[in-house]
Design a protein around this motif. Structure first.
Motif, PDB file in Angstrom:
ATOM      1  N   LYS A 323       0.327 -14.204  -4.081  1.00 20.15           N
ATOM      2  CA  LYS A 323       1.110 -13.102  -3.535  1.00 20.15           C
ATOM      3  C   LYS A 323       1.269 -11.995  -4.574  1.00 20.15           C
ATOM      4  CE  LYS A 323       3.792 -15.962  -0.331  1.00 20.15           C
ATOM      5  NZ  LYS A 323       5.150 -16.343   0.111  1.00 20.15           N
ATOM      6  N   THR A 324       1.501 -10.777  -4.056  1.00 21.24           N
ATOM      7  CA  THR A 324       1.645  -9.626  -4.949  1.00 21.24           C
ATOM      8  C   THR A 324       3.004  -9.659  -5.629  1.00 21.24           C
ATOM      9  OG1 THR A 324       2.470  -8.288  -3.106  1.00 21.24           O
ATOM     10  CG2 THR A 324       0.123  -8.153  -3.601  1.00 21.24           C
ATOM     11  N   LYS A 325       2.994  -9.258  -6.916  1.00 20.39           N
ATOM     12  CA  LYS A 325       4.238  -9.171  -7.689  1.00 20.39           C
ATOM     13  C   LYS A 325       4.188  -7.894  -8.526  1.00 20.39           C
ATOM     14  CE  LYS A 325       7.132 -11.570 -11.069  1.00 20.39           C
ATOM     15  NZ  LYS A 325       8.362 -11.392 -10.263  1.00 20.39           N
ATOM     16  N   ALA A 326       5.131  -6.975  -8.277  1.00 20.90           N
ATOM     17  CA  ALA A 326       5.178  -5.712  -9.015  1.00 20.90           C
ATOM     18  C   ALA A 326       5.497  -5.973 -10.481  1.00 20.90           C
ATOM     19  CB  ALA A 326       6.213  -4.777  -8.399  1.00 20.90           C
ATOM     20  N   THR A 327       4.725  -5.349 -11.357  1.00 19.56           N
ATOM     21  CA  THR A 327       4.889  -5.554 -12.799  1.00 19.56           C
ATOM     22  C   THR A 327       4.827  -4.212 -13.516  1.00 19.56           C
ATOM     23  OG1 THR A 327       3.804  -7.711 -12.626  1.00 19.56           O
ATOM     24  CG2 THR A 327       3.972  -6.733 -14.837  1.00 19.56           C
ATOM     25  N   ALA A 328       5.849  -3.894 -14.305  1.00 21.42           N
ATOM     26  CA  ALA A 328       5.876  -2.644 -15.077  1.00 21.42           C
ATOM     27  C   ALA A 328       4.919  -2.742 -16.264  1.00 21.42           C
ATOM     28  CB  ALA A 328       7.288  -2.358 -15.564  1.00 21.42           C
ATOM     29  N   ILE A 329       4.230  -1.645 -16.554  1.00 21.63           N
ATOM     30  CA  ILE A 329       3.267  -1.628 -17.663  1.00 21.63           C
ATOM     31  C   ILE A 329       3.514  -0.398 -18.541  1.00 21.63           C
ATOM     32  CG2 ILE A 329       1.470  -2.909 -16.442  1.00 21.63           C
ATOM     33  CD1 ILE A 329       0.129  -0.227 -15.802  1.00 21.63           C
ATOM     34  N   THR A 330       3.065  -0.487 -19.776  1.00 19.15           N
ATOM     35  CA  THR A 330       3.117   0.633 -20.724  1.00 19.15           C
ATOM     36  C   THR A 330       1.700   1.096 -20.977  1.00 19.15           C
ATOM     37  OG1 THR A 330       5.098  -0.274 -21.784  1.00 19.15           O
ATOM     38  CG2 THR A 330       3.853   1.387 -23.001  1.00 19.15           C
ATOM     39  N   LEU A 331       1.465   2.403 -20.847  1.00 17.20           N
ATOM     40  CA  LEU A 331       0.125   2.952 -20.964  1.00 17.20           C
ATOM     41  C   LEU A 331      -0.056   3.704 -22.272  1.00 17.20           C
ATOM     42  CD1 LEU A 331      -0.318   4.403 -17.351  1.00 17.20           C
ATOM     43  CD2 LEU A 331      -1.036   2.164 -18.210  1.00 17.20           C
ATOM     44  N   PHE A 332      -1.292   3.695 -22.764  1.00 18.87           N
ATOM     45  CA  PHE A 332      -1.668   4.569 -23.868  1.00 18.87           C
ATOM     46  C   PHE A 332      -1.545   6.015 -23.388  1.00 18.87           C
ATOM     47  CE2 PHE A 332      -5.047   6.729 -26.409  1.00 18.87           C
ATOM     48  CZ  PHE A 332      -4.476   6.532 -27.663  1.00 18.87           C
ATOM     49  N   PRO A 333      -1.032   6.941 -24.225  1.00 19.30           N
ATOM     50  CA  PRO A 333      -0.736   8.296 -23.742  1.00 19.30           C
ATOM     51  C   PRO A 333      -1.934   9.062 -23.195  1.00 19.30           C
ATOM     52  CG  PRO A 333       0.320   7.885 -25.864  1.00 19.30           C
ATOM     53  CD  PRO A 333      -0.596   6.735 -25.614  1.00 19.30           C
ATOM     54  N   GLN A 334      -3.144   8.724 -23.616  1.00 21.94           N
ATOM     55  CA  GLN A 334      -4.315   9.475 -23.177  1.00 21.94           C
ATOM     56  C   GLN A 334      -5.123   8.649 -22.174  1.00 21.94           C
ATOM     57  OE1 GLN A 334      -6.497  10.700 -26.664  1.00 21.94           O
ATOM     58  NE2 GLN A 334      -4.675  11.454 -27.692  1.00 21.94           N
ATOM     59  N   ASN A 335      -5.835   9.353 -21.295  1.00 23.76           N
ATOM     60  CA  ASN A 335      -6.718   8.682 -20.346  1.00 23.76           C
ATOM     61  C   ASN A 335      -7.887   9.597 -20.033  1.00 23.76           C
ATOM     62  OD1 ASN A 335      -6.202  10.143 -17.555  1.00 23.76           O
ATOM     63  ND2 ASN A 335      -4.188   9.870 -18.519  1.00 23.76           N
ATOM     64  N   ASN A 336      -8.885   9.059 -19.344  1.00 22.08           N
ATOM     65  CA  ASN A 336     -10.084   9.840 -19.035  1.00 22.08           C
ATOM     66  C   ASN A 336     -10.115  10.362 -17.608  1.00 22.08           C
ATOM     67  OD1 ASN A 336     -10.573   7.566 -17.544  1.00 22.08           O
ATOM     68  ND2 ASN A 336     -12.379   6.903 -18.695  1.00 22.08           N
ATOM     69  N   GLY A 337      -8.989  10.245 -16.895  1.00 19.78           N
ATOM     70  CA  GLY A 337      -8.933  10.726 -15.526  1.00 19.78           C
ATOM     71  C   GLY A 337      -9.345   9.681 -14.499  1.00 19.78           C
ATOM     72  N   LEU A 360       1.073  -1.034  -1.227  1.00 20.78           N
ATOM     73  CA  LEU A 360       1.497  -2.433  -1.137  1.00 20.78           C
ATOM     74  C   LEU A 360       2.980  -2.585  -1.428  1.00 20.78           C
ATOM     75  CD1 LEU A 360      -1.493  -4.110  -2.995  1.00 20.78           C
ATOM     76  CD2 LEU A 360      -1.250  -3.644  -0.564  1.00 20.78           C
ATOM     77  N   LYS A 361       3.438  -3.821  -1.332  1.00 25.15           N
ATOM     78  CA  LYS A 361       4.798  -4.180  -1.698  1.00 25.15           C
ATOM     79  C   LYS A 361       4.786  -5.617  -2.199  1.00 25.15           C
ATOM     80  CE  LYS A 361       5.995  -5.575   3.030  1.00 25.15           C
ATOM     81  NZ  LYS A 361       6.928  -5.354   4.168  1.00 25.15           N
ATOM     82  N   ASP A 362       5.909  -6.057  -2.716  1.00 22.34           N
ATOM     83  CA  ASP A 362       6.010  -7.423  -3.229  1.00 22.34           C
ATOM     84  C   ASP A 362       5.855  -8.443  -2.105  1.00 22.34           C
ATOM     85  OD1 ASP A 362       6.235  -7.126  -5.897  1.00 22.34           O
ATOM     86  OD2 ASP A 362       8.416  -7.229  -5.985  1.00 22.34           O
ATOM     87  N   GLY A 363       5.233  -9.588  -2.455  1.00 20.00           N
ATOM     88  CA  GLY A 363       5.195 -10.724  -1.559  1.00 20.00           C
ATOM     89  C   GLY A 363       4.070 -10.736  -0.556  1.00 20.00           C
ATOM     90  N   ILE A 364       3.149  -9.786  -0.592  1.00 20.27           N
ATOM     91  CA  ILE A 364       2.017  -9.799   0.338  1.00 20.27           C
ATOM     92  C   ILE A 364       1.011 -10.856  -0.109  1.00 20.27           C
ATOM     93  CG2 ILE A 364       0.079  -8.465   1.237  1.00 20.27           C
ATOM     94  CD1 ILE A 364       1.763  -5.983   1.031  1.00 20.27           C
ATOM     95  N   GLU A 365       0.573 -11.670   0.836  1.00 17.68           N
ATOM     96  CA  GLU A 365      -0.424 -12.688   0.501  1.00 17.68           C
ATOM     97  C   GLU A 365      -1.777 -12.013   0.297  1.00 17.68           C
ATOM     98  OE1 GLU A 365      -0.569 -15.825   3.285  1.00 17.68           O
ATOM     99  OE2 GLU A 365       1.491 -16.478   2.941  1.00 17.68           O
ATOM    100  N   VAL A 366      -2.462 -12.445  -0.728  1.00 18.53           N
ATOM    101  CA  VAL A 366      -3.721 -11.810  -1.132  1.00 18.53           C
ATOM    102  C   VAL A 366      -4.804 -12.863  -1.228  1.00 18.53           C
ATOM    103  CG1 VAL A 366      -4.914 -10.520  -2.934  1.00 18.53           C
ATOM    104  CG2 VAL A 366      -2.533  -9.998  -2.397  1.00 18.53           C
ATOM    105  N   THR A 367      -5.912 -12.599  -0.560  1.00 18.83           N
ATOM    106  CA  THR A 367      -7.110 -13.406  -0.745  1.00 18.83           C
ATOM    107  C   THR A 367      -7.942 -12.756  -1.839  1.00 18.83           C
ATOM    108  OG1 THR A 367      -7.117 -14.081   1.571  1.00 18.83           O
ATOM    109  CG2 THR A 367      -9.189 -14.299   0.343  1.00 18.83           C
ATOM    110  N   LEU A 368      -8.231 -13.490  -2.885  1.00 21.86           N
ATOM    111  CA  LEU A 368      -8.907 -12.914  -4.038  1.00 21.86           C
ATOM    112  C   LEU A 368     -10.289 -12.414  -3.663  1.00 21.86           C
ATOM    113  CD1 LEU A 368      -7.925 -15.449  -6.838  1.00 21.86           C
ATOM    114  CD2 LEU A 368      -6.754 -13.366  -6.116  1.00 21.86           C
ATOM    115  N   ALA A 369     -10.518 -11.140  -3.939  1.00 19.25           N
ATOM    116  CA  ALA A 369     -11.837 -10.528  -3.730  1.00 19.25           C
ATOM    117  C   ALA A 369     -12.137  -9.691  -4.957  1.00 19.25           C
ATOM    118  CB  ALA A 369     -11.834  -9.662  -2.464  1.00 19.25           C
TER     119      ALA A 369
END
Length: 378
Positions: A323-337, A360-369
């Motif tokens: 199932k989906t679980k929302a997770t906060a992340i920290t990004l490097f300040p620069q990106n390539n678009g 999406l939202k939390d708790g959705i069942e996901v079949t791995l693809a």
């Protein structure tokens, strides 16, 4: 009797219908889940390229101006020609300056003669004083005359040097190797040291300085990454240049200076990159686009489609127990678009939704693809 049979069978019918609906919803969820692309988080090397508008100047840009006044009698270089350091470019009317030098030389010789006479008179007066023929006052007078003659000779010599320099200034020479600009003056033009336009501008373009600006925040990020501006300059990777016609310049340059001040109006900081220009393809005053790479080794990289923003924070959906679980992340300040470098929040081996995270939202069942083409190092 039939009515009672129907009523007795109703719970079974409702149960069957509920099971059918439940199975249909479960089937639909499985079908929907199969549409979500996933990826297993790994590590890889990443190079980010940032493009900035830039302007180019030669290593030295020198405005050649006359140091004396007079009419131009000869022009000894052509517009756009290569010139050498010390090469004579213009000649200003020399006649009055030759005459002034001759007068100064004559004045110097006259002063030398007067000094010789004053010295001889002083020595003679000293001998007469020894015989008590003349007074001390007479000797002192001769000594003062000698000192005056010495001062007059020094003044005459200085005037001769000045006259000789002025004559040399009538030959206007290039102070550097470079290429001459257009020449706005002609033979016969009266010029002086206060003219509004230089006689010519000489650009030393053996190396080109390419100036561009980045934000103050980017400079602070560089200081954080490298430790100091000096370390950044010494360790920054080579940069490339895209010329105004869209073609890539065939030689790389290096960042050689960072301004110590921030523009108060724009909040930008100016940087300088130096490029070799032996072929003369780059021109002073030209514009270009500079491409600055940022290399990050062995980092977690995810597609931007795998993220969504909420209250100024970035999130991804990890797949935990299917199932989906929302997770906060920290990004490097620069990106390539297209991709983000993740510094914290997820780990190697985590499975995340690779596309459409914002839907999406939390708790959705996901079949791995697994997302195709994912070759990250685990």
């Amino acid at each position: 009797m039939k009515k009672q049979t129907f009523i007795a069978a109703l719970p079974a019918i409702l149960l069957t219908a509920a099971l059918f609906v439940s199975c249909s919803e479960e089937k639909q969820q499985r079908q929907d889940a199969a549409q979500y692309q996933t990826m297993v988080v790994g590590r890889k090397d990443m190079t980010l390229e940032h493009q900035y508008s830039a302007r180019m100047t030669g290593r030295q840009i020198v405005e050649v101006r006359p140091q004396v006044s007079g009419c131009i009698t000869r022009i000894l270089t052509g517009e756009g020609e290569a010139v050498r350091k010390g090469q004579t470019l213009f000649i200003i009317d020399q006649v009055p300056y030759r005459a002034a030098l001759e007068m100064a030389s004559a004045a110097r010789k006259s002063a030398e003669a007067r000094l010789a006479t004053a010295k001889m008179n002083y020595e003679n007066e000293m001998k007469l004083q020894e015989g008590q023929v003349v007074s001390d006052m007479s000797v002192e007078t001769m000594r003062n005359a000698l000192l005056e003659a010495e001062a007059a000779l020094a003044q005459a010599k200085a005037q001769e040097v000045n006259a000789r320099n002025n004559l040399s200034y009538t030959e206007v020479k290039s102070p550097v190797n470079g290429v001459a600009s257009m020449i706005p003056w002609h033979v016969g033009s009266l010029v002086n040291s206060n003219i509004s336009e230089p006689l010519v501008t000489v650009a030393d373009d053996s190396e080109m300085y390419v100036y561009f600006s980045i934000s103050e925040n980017q400079v602070l990020n560089l200081i954080t990454q490298y430790g100091s501006i000096a370390e950044f300059i010494s360790k920054a990777p080579p940069v490339s240049l895209r010329m105004n016609n869209g073609q890539e310049y065939d030689q790389q340059g290096r960042i050689s200076a960072v301004s110590g001040t921030v523009d108060t109006q724009t909040g930008a900081v100016t940087l300088r990159a130096t490029f070799p220009n032996a072929g003369g393809l780059l021109h002073n005053g030209g514009s270009a686009t500079i491409v600055v790479p940022t290399h990050r080794a062995d980092c977690i990289v995810i597609p931007q489609e795998a993220t969504y923003e909420l209250q100024n924070r970035m999130f991804v959906y990890r797949v935990v127990d299917g199932k989906t679980k929302a997770t906060a992340i920290t990004l490097f300040p620069q990106n390539n678009g297209r991709e983000y470098i993740v510094e914290d929040g997820i780990s190697v081996g985590d499975t995340i939704i690779a596309e459409g995270a914002g839907l999406l939202k939390d708790g959705i069942e996901v079949t791995l693809a697994p997302k195709s083409g994912n070759k990250d190092r685990q």
